[in-house]
Design an enzyme around this catalytic site. Structure first.
Site: not given
Ligand code: URA
Length: 233
Positions: A99-100
């Site tokens: 994920d970011k």
């Protein structure tokens, strides 16, 4: 052959991009830092970049210590991608996704066949994460988490997770090992019990462990031994 020509070929960069790497002292020939880009090298010389032997090879395998704020993709209209951190022009892509806001181990490669095999859902590669929660889990919740629970995958299909391993490090900190990689899987698994993951970092993927000497945002080539281990999975 000139040192800068060899490196340009091996790393697929223009000679202009290679010059600063040599000037910064990142290149060694036979264990000595070399700052002369026009040095002549032969087949018997051992060339290293950031400590790793460089040979001309079709495929590259890179360990990145991903920082938060970067997307695990080759392009994004809005945010910086992990490729912005690795300025090697070799058609690299991330092997799997974080994920970011997740940090930690991300392998980048241009070996599509290997990446496809290792990230395929049928290939149970264990991945271990450090997760910090906002609230503690009970022992019963830990048991249920480990045995498998129903969560929604990225396509809103209900999905039963395979067995997971939780190793409690302190009241709110766990090492979590899962063999799958559904969208936001670890966050969703904890959220099933009403716990929010406030920090997530991938520590390992199969036999490859995040190098503790790599700073956040730093990268290095995988060693020959690591590449062999990866291919054996
Ligand atoms: N699980 C998550 O929730 N996020 C990640 O980045 C990786 C696994």
């Amino acid at each position: 052959m000139r040192l800068d020509s060899f490196l340009a070929k091996a790393l697929q960069q223009s000679r202009a991009k290679i010059s600063p790497l040599i000037a910064k002292g990142l290149i060694e020939v036979n264990h000595k830092i070399v700052k002369r880009k026009d040095m002549h090298i032969s087949d018997d010389d051992e060339i290293r970049y950031m400590g790793e032997v460089v040979t001309y090879q079709a495929f590259l395998y890179i360990m990145l210590h991903k920082p938060s704020g970067y997307i695990s993709a080759t392009k994004d209209a809005k945010d910086p991608t992990v490729l912005d951190l690795v300025p090697l022009n070799r058609d690299l892509f991330p092997m799997g996704r974080l994920d970011k806001d997740t940090e930690g181990l991300l392998i980048l490669t241009n070996d599509g066949k290997l990446a496809h095999r290792l990230t395929s859902p049928n290939h149970d590669v264990p991945k271990t994460y450090l997760a910090i929660l906002d609230l503690p889990m009970t022992i019963e919740e830990e048991q249920i988490f480990q045995n498998g629970i129903d969560i929604y995958d990225g396509n809103q299909h209900l999905f039963h997770t395979k067995k997971a391993l939780l190793e409690k490090k302190d009241e709110l900190t766990y090492h979590v090992t899962i063999t799958e990689g559904k969208y936001h899987q670890i966050k969703k698994m904890f959220m099933k019990f009403g716990k929010k993951v406030t920090y997530l970092k991938r520590l390992s993927m199969g036999p490859i462990k995040l190098d503790p000497t790599l700073p956040i945002g730093g990268y290095r080539l995988l060693t020959k031994q690591e590449i062999e281990l990866l291919k054996e999975i």
